[in-house]
Design a protein around this motif. Structure first.
Motif, PDB file in Angstrom:
ATOM      1  N   CYS A 100      66.546  35.093   6.442  1.00 36.27           N
ATOM      2  CA  CYS A 100      66.430  33.640   6.246  1.00 36.27           C
ATOM      3  C   CYS A 100      65.239  33.300   5.349  1.00 36.27           C
ATOM      4  O   CYS A 100      64.258  32.700   5.810  1.00 36.27           O
ATOM      5  N   PRO A 101      65.305  33.658   4.069  1.00 35.71           N
ATOM      6  CA  PRO A 101      64.202  33.344   3.153  1.00 35.71           C
ATOM      7  C   PRO A 101      64.057  31.834   2.955  1.00 35.71           C
ATOM      8  O   PRO A 101      65.051  31.116   2.893  1.00 35.71           O
ATOM      9  N   ILE A 102      62.833  31.391   2.859  1.00 37.80           N
ATOM     10  CA  ILE A 102      62.560  29.956   2.879  1.00 37.80           C
ATOM     11  C   ILE A 102      63.221  29.200   1.729  1.00 37.80           C
ATOM     12  O   ILE A 102      63.721  28.090   1.923  1.00 37.80           O
ATOM     13  N   ASN A 103      63.251  29.758   0.519  1.00 37.37           N
ATOM     14  CA  ASN A 103      63.827  29.019  -0.609  1.00 37.37           C
ATOM     15  C   ASN A 103      65.315  28.747  -0.402  1.00 37.37           C
ATOM     16  O   ASN A 103      65.793  27.619  -0.590  1.00 37.37           O
ATOM     17  N   GLU A 104      66.058  29.772  -0.005  1.00 37.45           N
ATOM     18  CA  GLU A 104      67.491  29.601   0.237  1.00 37.45           C
ATOM     19  C   GLU A 104      67.738  28.691   1.431  1.00 37.45           C
ATOM     20  O   GLU A 104      68.657  27.865   1.426  1.00 37.45           O
TER      21      GLU A 104
END
Length: 322
Positions: A100-104
């Motif tokens: 769950c990367p912040i940008n995506e």
């Protein structure tokens, strides 16, 4: 005159270092038994990730040593920004956090502004800061039930299995992020059925991060703490347990006369019936604990802005569960 023998074992060296650094050791149920024992013997705690952070917050210690994975250290820092927080290995992470990367994730949230953003505790500080609510596996169902009663729509991240479990119990509309725990996702329903046939007298305890066909076979579905409590309260003398096998230390401690069997994670022809242990949790060792205390390395650093935003979503849960 008899010589005085001084015990210089690594456990006692760590205890001395904890005192010298005015530090407390908080450990997760999934780390090795020697770290769990040391945490409790030194006045720390063994618990789930949020309770670890709350214990550190309420402690008089100036330094919190976190035996777990990185997001647990971040949660401790969010609740205790004025304290120094150290993890034993800054490379020990979590597949849910990584998925769950912040940008995506921020883009996903921006595309669905009419949804309340609810994230599991197994996420980065940045993701927590983007959320409206942070929940644990023990509180997720009650929080989502509340939101459902208010007519809200929920955007859920990152664990799809826990999300589907909550959705099946509430009937709420949920947009689901596609994440999973690499340990819990490997539990196999068919193998579990065979094990249940071999041990029909056993109770089946399952963490809700597991696949739905495994959850469907459970006598108890719950968080780490809830599963441990079930061992003490239920009448069975044997349990099949579908979660990280690090939990067995605490289960055996509170129910020494009961038997515990790992739920199967491997298929036919595999080298082992179950390999249910997180490799990142296994990176936590006594040697690294002493090294971290001695050097002060692996300190968790988070910007004030992120901390303040993440505090809002965590405090919302703490107020709700008070």
């Amino acid at each position: 005159m008899q010589d005085i023998v001084i015990d210089r074992s690594i456990e006692n060296l760590i205890k001395e270092a904890l005192k010298q650094n005015n530090a407390t050791l908080v450990a997760h149920y999934y780390v090795s038994s020697d770290l769990q024992i040391l945490a409790e013997e030194s006045g720390g705690i063994v618990s789930d990730s949020l309770e670890m952070a709350r214990f550190g917050q309420n402690s008089d210690a100036e330094t919190i040593i976190v035996a777990g994975v990185k997001f647990m250290g971040e949660t401790a820092k969010i609740l205790s920004p004025e304290k120094r927080v150290l993890v034993l290995d800054d490379q020990a992470t979590c597949s849910l956090d990584l998925s769950c990367p912040i940008n995506e994730f921020s883009e996903f949230c921006d595309q669905n502004p009419d949804h309340i953003v609810v994230v599991y505790a197994n996420t980065s500080a940045e993701v927590k800061a983007r959320a409206d609510w942070v929940v644990t596996s023990g509180s997720a169902l009650k929080v989502v039930e509340k939101l459902h009663s208010e007519g809200k729509k929920v955007l859920w991240a990152p664990d799809k299995h826990l999300g589907h479990y909550v959705q099946s119990k509430t009937g709420i509309e949920m947009l689901m992020w596609d994440g999973a725990c690499i340990v819990h996702e490997e539990f196999k329903a068919e193998g579990l059925k065979r094990l249940m046939q071999l041990h029909p007298e056993a109770g089946v305890l399952v963490h809700p991060e597991s696949p739905k066909d495994v959850i469907a076979l459970a006598d108890v579905v719950g968080s780490t703490t809830q599963l441990i409590n079930a061992v003490a309260s239920r009448p069975e003398n044997m349990f099949i347990v579908a979660t990280d096998n690090g939990i067995f230390h605490k289960m055996k401690e509170i129910a020494p006369n009961k038997k515990f069997i790992e739920a199967p994670t491997m298929g036919e022809g595999a080298d082992c019936e179950s390999c249910a242990h997180c490799n990142w949790m296994a990176m936590n060792t006594l040697e690294k604990c002493l090294d971290t205390l001695s050097t002060g390395k692996n300190e968790i650093r988070i910007s004030t802005q992120i901390i303040e935003k993440a505090q809002h979503s965590i405090h919302r849960l703490l107020e709700f569960t008070k």
